[in-house]
Scaffold this motif. Structure first.
Motif, PDB file in Angstrom:
ATOM      1  N   ARG A 226      -6.751  10.120   4.164  1.00 45.99           N
ATOM      2  CA  ARG A 226      -7.453   8.836   4.262  1.00 45.99           C
ATOM      3  C   ARG A 226      -8.582   8.964   5.296  1.00 45.99           C
ATOM      4  O   ARG A 226      -8.451   9.701   6.270  1.00 45.99           O
ATOM      5  CB  ARG A 226      -6.481   7.734   4.704  1.00 45.99           C
ATOM      6  CG  ARG A 226      -5.607   7.173   3.603  1.00 45.99           C
ATOM      7  CD  ARG A 226      -4.558   6.255   4.205  1.00 45.99           C
ATOM      8  NE  ARG A 226      -5.143   5.156   4.977  1.00 45.99           N
ATOM      9  CZ  ARG A 226      -5.286   3.901   4.528  1.00 45.99           C
ATOM     10  NH1 ARG A 226      -4.871   3.595   3.310  1.00 45.99           N
ATOM     11  NH2 ARG A 226      -5.804   2.974   5.298  1.00 45.99           N
TER      12      ARG A 226
ATOM     13  N   LEU B 139      -1.736  12.664   0.966  1.00 41.27           N
ATOM     14  CA  LEU B 139      -2.531  11.492   0.582  1.00 41.27           C
ATOM     15  C   LEU B 139      -2.846  10.618   1.796  1.00 41.27           C
ATOM     16  O   LEU B 139      -3.969  10.140   1.963  1.00 41.27           O
ATOM     17  CB  LEU B 139      -1.784  10.654  -0.466  1.00 41.27           C
ATOM     18  CG  LEU B 139      -1.713  11.223  -1.882  1.00 41.27           C
ATOM     19  CD1 LEU B 139      -0.739  10.421  -2.733  1.00 41.27           C
ATOM     20  CD2 LEU B 139      -3.084  11.228  -2.541  1.00 41.27           C
ATOM     21  N   LEU B 140      -1.839  10.433   2.657  1.00 41.97           N
ATOM     22  CA  LEU B 140      -2.018   9.593   3.838  1.00 41.97           C
ATOM     23  C   LEU B 140      -2.913  10.269   4.882  1.00 41.97           C
ATOM     24  O   LEU B 140      -3.749   9.626   5.513  1.00 41.97           O
ATOM     25  CB  LEU B 140      -0.662   9.245   4.461  1.00 41.97           C
ATOM     26  CG  LEU B 140       0.266   8.393   3.585  1.00 41.97           C
ATOM     27  CD1 LEU B 140       1.614   8.216   4.262  1.00 41.97           C
ATOM     28  CD2 LEU B 140      -0.351   7.038   3.293  1.00 41.97           C
TER      29      LEU B 140
ATOM     30  N   SER C 277      -9.415   3.290   3.349  1.00 48.53           N
ATOM     31  CA  SER C 277      -8.504   4.057   2.490  1.00 48.53           C
ATOM     32  C   SER C 277      -9.229   5.096   1.638  1.00 48.53           C
ATOM     33  O   SER C 277      -8.604   5.753   0.806  1.00 48.53           O
ATOM     34  CB  SER C 277      -7.727   3.105   1.576  1.00 48.53           C
ATOM     35  OG  SER C 277      -8.620   2.365   0.768  1.00 48.53           O
TER      36      SER C 277
ATOM     37  N   LEU D  17       1.991   7.077  -6.598  1.00 48.92           N
ATOM     38  CA  LEU D  17       0.929   8.037  -6.905  1.00 48.92           C
ATOM     39  C   LEU D  17       1.402   9.465  -6.634  1.00 48.92           C
ATOM     40  O   LEU D  17       1.136  10.385  -7.425  1.00 48.92           O
ATOM     41  CB  LEU D  17      -0.305   7.714  -6.049  1.00 48.92           C
ATOM     42  CG  LEU D  17      -1.612   8.436  -6.367  1.00 48.92           C
ATOM     43  CD1 LEU D  17      -2.092   8.090  -7.775  1.00 48.92           C
ATOM     44  CD2 LEU D  17      -2.675   8.057  -5.351  1.00 48.92           C
ATOM     45  N   ALA D  18       2.135   9.654  -5.523  1.00 50.84           N
ATOM     46  CA  ALA D  18       2.649  10.983  -5.163  1.00 50.84           C
ATOM     47  C   ALA D  18       3.654  11.499  -6.187  1.00 50.84           C
ATOM     48  O   ALA D  18       3.728  12.705  -6.444  1.00 50.84           O
ATOM     49  CB  ALA D  18       3.290  10.931  -3.783  1.00 50.84           C
TER      50      ALA D  18
ATOM     51  N   GLN E 275     -10.385   8.313   0.119  1.00 50.84           N
ATOM     52  CA  GLN E 275      -9.718   9.613   0.130  1.00 50.84           C
ATOM     53  C   GLN E 275     -10.749  10.727   0.344  1.00 50.84           C
ATOM     54  O   GLN E 275     -11.602  10.958  -0.511  1.00 50.84           O
ATOM     55  CB  GLN E 275      -8.980   9.844  -1.186  1.00 50.84           C
ATOM     56  CG  GLN E 275      -7.650   9.127  -1.296  1.00 50.84           C
ATOM     57  CD  GLN E 275      -6.580   9.731  -0.394  1.00 50.84           C
ATOM     58  OE1 GLN E 275      -6.379  10.931  -0.345  1.00 50.84           O
ATOM     59  NE2 GLN E 275      -5.868   8.869   0.325  1.00 50.84           N
TER      60      GLN E 275
ATOM     61  N   LEU F 150       2.783  12.964  -0.618  1.00 49.78           N
ATOM     62  CA  LEU F 150       2.628  11.661   0.026  1.00 49.78           C
ATOM     63  C   LEU F 150       1.954  11.804   1.395  1.00 49.78           C
ATOM     64  O   LEU F 150       1.005  11.073   1.714  1.00 49.78           O
ATOM     65  CB  LEU F 150       3.999  10.984   0.175  1.00 49.78           C
ATOM     66  CG  LEU F 150       4.042   9.667   0.955  1.00 49.78           C
ATOM     67  CD1 LEU F 150       3.205   8.599   0.267  1.00 49.78           C
ATOM     68  CD2 LEU F 150       5.480   9.187   1.127  1.00 49.78           C
TER      69      LEU F 150
ATOM     70  N   GLN G 266       0.833  -1.217   0.000  1.00 44.00           N
ATOM     71  CA  GLN G 266       0.000   0.000   0.000  1.00 44.00           C
ATOM     72  C   GLN G 266       0.861   1.258   0.000  1.00 44.00           C
ATOM     73  O   GLN G 266       0.592   2.206  -0.741  1.00 44.00           O
ATOM     74  CB  GLN G 266      -0.903   0.011   1.231  1.00 44.00           C
ATOM     75  CG  GLN G 266      -2.108  -0.890   1.146  1.00 44.00           C
ATOM     76  CD  GLN G 266      -2.894  -0.891   2.446  1.00 44.00           C
ATOM     77  OE1 GLN G 266      -2.329  -1.118   3.522  1.00 44.00           O
ATOM     78  NE2 GLN G 266      -4.176  -0.641   2.368  1.00 44.00           N
ATOM     79  N   LEU G 267       1.895   1.275   0.857  1.00 41.69           N
ATOM     80  CA  LEU G 267       2.750   2.461   0.946  1.00 41.69           C
ATOM     81  C   LEU G 267       3.484   2.708  -0.362  1.00 41.69           C
ATOM     82  O   LEU G 267       3.595   3.854  -0.810  1.00 41.69           O
ATOM     83  CB  LEU G 267       3.751   2.301   2.101  1.00 41.69           C
ATOM     84  CG  LEU G 267       4.652   3.505   2.399  1.00 41.69           C
ATOM     85  CD1 LEU G 267       3.844   4.784   2.599  1.00 41.69           C
ATOM     86  CD2 LEU G 267       5.516   3.235   3.623  1.00 41.69           C
TER      87      LEU G 267
ATOM     88  N   ARG H   7       2.429   1.945  -3.287  1.00 48.72           N
ATOM     89  CA  ARG H   7       1.435   2.468  -4.235  1.00 48.72           C
ATOM     90  C   ARG H   7       1.208   3.965  -4.007  1.00 48.72           C
ATOM     91  O   ARG H   7       1.095   4.747  -4.963  1.00 48.72           O
ATOM     92  CB  ARG H   7       0.137   1.691  -4.081  1.00 48.72           C
ATOM     93  CG  ARG H   7      -0.875   1.959  -5.178  1.00 48.72           C
ATOM     94  CD  ARG H   7      -1.930   0.879  -5.308  1.00 48.72           C
ATOM     95  NE  ARG H   7      -2.734   0.765  -4.100  1.00 48.72           N
ATOM     96  CZ  ARG H   7      -2.849  -0.350  -3.396  1.00 48.72           C
ATOM     97  NH1 ARG H   7      -2.194  -1.432  -3.749  1.00 48.72           N
ATOM     98  NH2 ARG H   7      -3.624  -0.392  -2.323  1.00 48.72           N
ATOM     99  N   TYR H   8       1.162   4.392  -2.727  1.00 49.49           N
ATOM    100  CA  TYR H   8       1.000   5.812  -2.408  1.00 49.49           C
ATOM    101  C   TYR H   8       2.198   6.635  -2.888  1.00 49.49           C
ATOM    102  O   TYR H   8       2.043   7.751  -3.381  1.00 49.49           O
ATOM    103  CB  TYR H   8       0.806   6.004  -0.902  1.00 49.49           C
ATOM    104  CG  TYR H   8      -0.614   5.822  -0.439  1.00 49.49           C
ATOM    105  CD1 TYR H   8      -1.627   6.699  -0.840  1.00 49.49           C
ATOM    106  CD2 TYR H   8      -0.960   4.785   0.413  1.00 49.49           C
ATOM    107  CE1 TYR H   8      -2.939   6.529  -0.409  1.00 49.49           C
ATOM    108  CE2 TYR H   8      -2.274   4.606   0.853  1.00 49.49           C
ATOM    109  CZ  TYR H   8      -3.258   5.482   0.432  1.00 49.49           C
ATOM    110  OH  TYR H   8      -4.554   5.315   0.857  1.00 49.49           O
TER     111      TYR H   8
END
Length: 201
Positions: free
Chosen positions: A91, A87-88, A128, A72-73, A130, A84, A65-66, A68-69
């Motif tokens: 959540r 995004l976290l 998760s 994405l960032a 957003q 990043l 998961q991390l 993937r984040y």
């Protein structure tokens, strides 16, 4: 690698204060394990790994998961580290925690999985999810749900609510007003080291 379900105090002793993981107070000043009282100078890789682990354990993410984040960032314009963290922080499980509706992120995750939380009057059971500016986070119209949230609101995990959030304790609703600013991130870490750690992957 699956989500960590072992002793939380062991992790906080090794990595330092993780407000999202546990509210327990560390009594011992040295890391856990047989060699905890014989500190060694960490390598460059070890320093980056530790920063990455702080992020992972605080937000309760798996390695996959991390990663993937992070990917994405990197696609978003701006500082990868700050994007990043945004995004976290946006959540749903973290937003519920930061509003004071849960004492820790794992507790917030359980509230969401057990269908106690609504977003814009719709039931959401995905941790998760957003959150976006303008979203209204509310509690399910059920006596049990409201009693649980009121109990948690009496003893919030963190003292201050970030400026991008606002809460109405009488109606048990929270609102997302915008994106979080870097100084309101409760976790003490260097996000650039996390980006460097993943730069080779």
């Amino acid at each position: 690698m699956s989500r960590y379900r072992g002793p939380r105090l062991r992790i906080t002793r090794r990595l330092g204060d993780l407000p999202g993981l546990s509210r327990k107070i560390i009594k011992k000043s040295y890391p856990p394990g047989e060699h905890g009282q014989k500190p060694r100078k960490p390598s460059e890789y070890g320093i980056r790994l530790e920063e990455k682990q702080k992020l992972r354990f605080n937000y309760g993410l798996s390695e996959k998961q991390l990663l993937r984040y992070v990917r994405l960032a990197k696609k978003v314009k701006g500082s990868t580290g700050q994007v990043l963290l945004q995004l976290l922080e946006m959540r749903l499980d973290n937003t519920v925690f930061r509003l004071g509706m849960a004492p820790t992120i794992p507790a917030a995750r359980q509230l969401i999985n057990h269908r106690h939380i609504c977003v814009n009057s719709k039931m959401v059971s995905i941790c998760s999810y957003q959150c976006k500016p303008g979203d209204i986070i509310s509690v399910k119209e059920q006596k049990k749900s409201k009693e649980l949230i009121n109990k948690y609101l009496a003893f919030p995990g963190l003292a201050n609510i970030p400026t991008h959030l606002e809460i109405d304790k009488n109606n048990l609703t929270g609102k997302v007003n915008g994106l979080i600013e870097r100084e309101w991130v409760a976790l003490q870490l260097n996000e650039l080291l996390v980006v460097e750690y993943y730069s080779r992957k």
